[in-house]
Motif scaffolding. Structure first.
Motif, mmCIF file in Angstrom:
data_model
loop_
_atom_site.group_PDB
_atom_site.id
_atom_site.type_symbol
_atom_site.label_atom_id
_atom_site.label_comp_id
_atom_site.label_asym_id
_atom_site.label_seq_id
_atom_site.Cartn_x
_atom_site.Cartn_y
_atom_site.Cartn_z
ATOM 1 N N LEU A 15 0.834 -1.200 0.000
ATOM 2 C CA LEU A 15 0.000 0.000 0.000
ATOM 3 C C LEU A 15 0.874 1.257 0.000
ATOM 4 O O LEU A 15 0.586 2.227 -0.710
ATOM 5 C CB LEU A 15 -0.933 0.009 1.219
ATOM 6 N N ARG A 16 1.951 1.232 0.788
ATOM 7 C CA ARG A 16 2.856 2.382 0.832
ATOM 8 C C ARG A 16 3.534 2.599 -0.521
ATOM 9 O O ARG A 16 3.671 3.738 -0.978
ATOM 10 C CB ARG A 16 3.900 2.186 1.926
ATOM 11 N N ARG A 17 3.963 1.524 -1.174
ATOM 12 C CA ARG A 17 4.585 1.654 -2.491
ATOM 13 C C ARG A 17 3.613 2.282 -3.487
ATOM 14 O O ARG A 17 3.968 3.180 -4.247
ATOM 15 C CB ARG A 17 5.033 0.279 -3.008
ATOM 16 N N TYR A 18 2.383 1.788 -3.480
ATOM 17 C CA TYR A 18 1.382 2.305 -4.411
ATOM 18 C C TYR A 18 1.073 3.777 -4.106
ATOM 19 O O TYR A 18 0.990 4.610 -5.017
ATOM 20 C CB TYR A 18 0.118 1.457 -4.334
ATOM 21 N N ALA A 19 0.946 4.097 -2.836
ATOM 22 C CA ALA A 19 0.661 5.485 -2.446
ATOM 23 C C ALA A 19 1.803 6.410 -2.850
ATOM 24 O O ALA A 19 1.579 7.514 -3.349
ATOM 25 C CB ALA A 19 0.398 5.565 -0.948
#
Length: 174
Positions: A15-19
């Motif tokens: 999720l952090r990578r995508y964000a």
């Protein structure tokens, strides 16, 4: 609660990578993930059975889209410390607003036929021929009405000419 942690916690790095890829700022991405997780926890009972991963990414994506829309309408948030002082000052807009209101008031005093031609040609950028077609009048009529409307509007805005008093006019004698 324990089951939720088992399913959600391994997805946080993804999720952090995508964000980060979406917002291109580490702090904003972390805020976005936190908002996503908060929403997921508060609505855990509303999720459909099945893949939690897709559900979390959907929440994250929708939050990012909402944030982009908010930034577009409000403008990006900028820290006061990072902003140069020259950015704070802005020229007063009262004069332009008063002049605009005055022009609109003067425009309203024009006769309907002149006002319509002036609006079609000057504001809506129609050609004389197009304006003539809209108003169902000859092109020459459009041109004369436009000329009279411009002259009258200019006189109204500039105000009445003040007489200069005791001026003697001379006639030319041949």
């Amino acid at each position: 609660m324990e089951q939720m942690l088992r399913e959600v916690e391994p997805l946080i790095p993804a999720l952090r990578r995508y964000a980060r890829a979406l917002v291109r700022d580490r702090a904003s991405a972390d805020d976005l993930v936190q908002d996503c997780l908060e929403r997921a926890i508060s609505r855990w009972s509303q999720r459909r059975e099945g893949e939690v991963r897709a559900w979390l990414f959907t929440i994250l994506h929708n939050l990012a889209v909402d944030r982009f829309r908010r930034i577009k309408t409000r403008g990006a948030h900028v820290s006061l410390d990072e902003t140069p002082e020259s950015e704070f000052g802005e020229a007063a807009a009262q004069d332009q607003k008063l002049m605009y209101q005055e022009v609109m008031n003067k425009l309203a005093t024009l006769p309907e036929d002149q006002r319509a031609v002036l609006l079609l040609v000057a504001v809506e950028d129609l050609s004389y021929a197009e304006a003539a077609k809209v108003l169902n009048v000859p092109v020459g009529t459009v041109m004369s009405r436009l000329s009279r409307a411009r002259e009258r509007l200019q006189r109204e805005i500039e105000g009445p000419a003040t007489p200069l008093g005791n001026i003697v006019t001379f006639r030319s004698v041949k």
